[in-house]
Design an enzyme around this catalytic site. Structure first.
Site, mmCIF file in Angstrom:
data_model
loop_
_atom_site.group_PDB
_atom_site.id
_atom_site.type_symbol
_atom_site.label_atom_id
_atom_site.label_comp_id
_atom_site.label_asym_id
_atom_site.label_seq_id
_atom_site.Cartn_x
_atom_site.Cartn_y
_atom_site.Cartn_z
ATOM 1 N N LYS A 9 30.767 44.395 46.367
ATOM 2 C CA LYS A 9 31.877 45.311 46.087
ATOM 3 C C LYS A 9 31.899 46.452 47.129
ATOM 4 O O LYS A 9 30.934 46.628 47.898
ATOM 5 C CB LYS A 9 31.720 45.853 44.666
ATOM 6 C CG LYS A 9 31.895 44.769 43.585
ATOM 7 C CD LYS A 9 31.828 45.370 42.183
ATOM 8 C CE LYS A 9 32.037 44.315 41.122
ATOM 9 N NZ LYS A 9 32.037 44.886 39.747
ATOM 10 N N TYR A 49 41.185 40.508 38.339
ATOM 11 C CA TYR A 49 40.744 41.181 37.113
ATOM 12 C C TYR A 49 41.813 41.135 36.011
ATOM 13 O O TYR A 49 41.820 42.001 35.132
ATOM 14 C CB TYR A 49 40.351 42.623 37.420
ATOM 15 C CG TYR A 49 38.964 42.779 38.023
ATOM 16 C CD1 TYR A 49 37.845 42.206 37.398
ATOM 17 C CD2 TYR A 49 38.766 43.504 39.190
ATOM 18 C CE1 TYR A 49 36.574 42.360 37.946
ATOM 19 C CE2 TYR A 49 37.486 43.662 39.730
ATOM 20 C CZ TYR A 49 36.399 43.085 39.099
ATOM 21 O OH TYR A 49 35.132 43.242 39.625
ATOM 22 N N ASN A 112 28.924 48.964 40.480
ATOM 23 C CA ASN A 112 27.771 48.093 40.228
ATOM 24 C C ASN A 112 27.527 47.040 41.317
ATOM 25 O O ASN A 112 26.960 45.990 41.074
ATOM 26 C CB ASN A 112 27.831 47.491 38.819
ATOM 27 C CG ASN A 112 29.126 46.767 38.537
ATOM 28 O OD1 ASN A 112 29.893 46.494 39.457
ATOM 29 N ND2 ASN A 112 29.367 46.431 37.285
ATOM 30 N N HIS A 115 29.761 41.375 42.366
ATOM 31 C CA HIS A 115 30.492 40.574 41.368
ATOM 32 C C HIS A 115 30.028 39.134 41.467
ATOM 33 O O HIS A 115 29.777 38.636 42.565
ATOM 34 C CB HIS A 115 32.003 40.604 41.649
ATOM 35 C CG HIS A 115 32.752 39.516 40.928
ATOM 36 N ND1 HIS A 115 33.127 39.622 39.616
ATOM 37 C CD2 HIS A 115 33.127 38.262 41.317
ATOM 38 C CE1 HIS A 115 33.721 38.495 39.232
ATOM 39 N NE2 HIS A 115 33.736 37.659 40.252
ATOM 40 N N GLU A 126 38.535 31.833 40.785
ATOM 41 C CA GLU A 126 38.302 32.923 41.741
ATOM 42 C C GLU A 126 38.121 32.395 43.164
ATOM 43 O O GLU A 126 38.590 33.009 44.125
ATOM 44 C CB GLU A 126 37.085 33.748 41.297
ATOM 45 C CG GLU A 126 37.372 34.503 40.004
ATOM 46 C CD GLU A 126 36.139 35.150 39.365
ATOM 47 O OE1 GLU A 126 35.031 35.030 39.922
ATOM 48 O OE2 GLU A 126 36.306 35.776 38.301
HETATM 49 P P1 RTP Z 1 32.420 41.839 37.423
HETATM 50 O O1 RTP Z 1 33.522 40.993 36.838
HETATM 51 O O2 RTP Z 1 32.936 43.009 38.210
HETATM 52 O O3 RTP Z 1 31.446 41.005 38.193
HETATM 53 O O4 RTP Z 1 31.541 42.461 36.247
HETATM 54 P P2 RTP Z 1 31.087 41.772 34.903
HETATM 55 O O5 RTP Z 1 31.572 40.366 34.802
HETATM 56 O O6 RTP Z 1 29.622 42.005 34.773
HETATM 57 O O7 RTP Z 1 31.843 42.692 33.846
HETATM 58 P P3 RTP Z 1 33.338 42.573 33.314
HETATM 59 O O8 RTP Z 1 33.289 42.639 31.843
HETATM 60 O O9 RTP Z 1 34.057 41.434 33.945
HETATM 61 O O10 RTP Z 1 33.970 43.944 33.826
HETATM 62 C C1 RTP Z 1 34.501 44.065 35.131
HETATM 63 C C2 RTP Z 1 34.123 45.411 35.701
HETATM 64 O O11 RTP Z 1 34.803 46.429 34.958
HETATM 65 C C3 RTP Z 1 33.985 47.561 34.818
HETATM 66 N N1 RTP Z 1 33.824 47.846 33.400
HETATM 67 N N2 RTP Z 1 33.855 49.044 32.880
HETATM 68 N N3 RTP Z 1 33.794 51.238 31.098
HETATM 69 C C4 RTP Z 1 33.651 50.019 30.635
HETATM 70 O O12 RTP Z 1 33.492 49.802 29.443
HETATM 71 C C5 RTP Z 1 33.683 48.910 31.561
HETATM 72 N N4 RTP Z 1 33.575 47.632 31.252
HETATM 73 C C6 RTP Z 1 33.660 46.967 32.416
HETATM 74 C C7 RTP Z 1 32.655 47.264 35.463
HETATM 75 O O13 RTP Z 1 32.642 47.868 36.739
HETATM 76 C C8 RTP Z 1 32.636 45.756 35.564
HETATM 77 O O14 RTP Z 1 31.897 45.305 36.678
HETATM 78 MG MG MG Z 2 33.549 39.807 35.125
#
Ligand code: RTP
Ligand code: MG
Length: 148
Positions: A9, A49, A112, A115, A126
């Site tokens: 990222k 997203y 973070n 991804h 994706e």
């Molecule tokens: P990513 O898609 O970015 O790899 O992350 P992930 O699967 O671990 O998490 P995801 O649920 O898909 O969420 C995408 C990104 O959104 C941000 N986020 N913020 N404040 C919150 O509650 C919250 N939840 C998610 C995070 O930056 C996450 O990587």
């Molecule tokens: Mg995700």
């Protein structure tokens, strides 16, 4: 062979962590089949997203992921989707275990550093979103026998 979409990222690129992140997946034994530095447009970010549209953090997420270049990659190997998710650690870096990428290099949920697709179905979607078929290289590695 299973494939997954992985991306360093904008925070990871700015903090010079791209090489370190690539290195972890290489050393694990996965095969890199696609790689490029790119700037994500708001339109592409919205597609990537889309599942989070309407959530309170959606606007910040789109602003962040379009804020600077990312390193987009496709990695291949046995169970690569779930193994790379484990190597990344939990979404919230404060809860990510030491030894994982997020556990070692991040502190804040919004930043973070990496991804990885969350399922083989997401991976296919994706990969098609970020790469054209000609950009993915199918090749044999001399060391295949020693992996897995
Ligand atoms: P990513 O898609 O970015 O790899 O992350 P992930 O699967 O671990 O998490 P995801 O649920 O898909 O969420 C995408 C990104 O959104 C941000 N986020 N913020 N404040 C919150 O509650 C919250 N939840 C998610 C995070 O930056 C996450 O990587
Ligand atoms: Mg995700």
């Amino acid at each position: 062979m299973e494939r997954t979409y992985v991306m360093v990222k904008p925070d990871g690129v700015q903090r010079n962590l791209a090489g370190e992140i690539i290195s972890r997946f290489e050393k694990k034994g996965f095969q890199l089949v696609g790689l490029k530095l790119m700037q994500i447009t708001p339109e592409l970010a919205g597609k990537h997203y889309g599942e989070h549209e309407g959530k309170p953090f959606y606007g910040e997420l789109i602003d962040f992921i379009t804020s600077g270049p990312v390193v987009a990659m496709v990695w291949q190997g046995q169970n690569v989707v779930s193994v790379i998710r484990n190597m990344m650690g939990k979404t919230n870096p404060a809860e990510a275990a030491p030894g994982t990428i997020r556990g070692d290099y991040a502190v804040f949920m919004g930043n973070n550093v990496v991804h990885g697709s969350d399922s083989p179905e997401s991976a296919e979607r994706e990969i098609n979103l970020f790469f054209s078929p000609e950009e993915l290289v199918d090749y044999k590695k001399a060391t295949d026998f020693w992996l897995y």
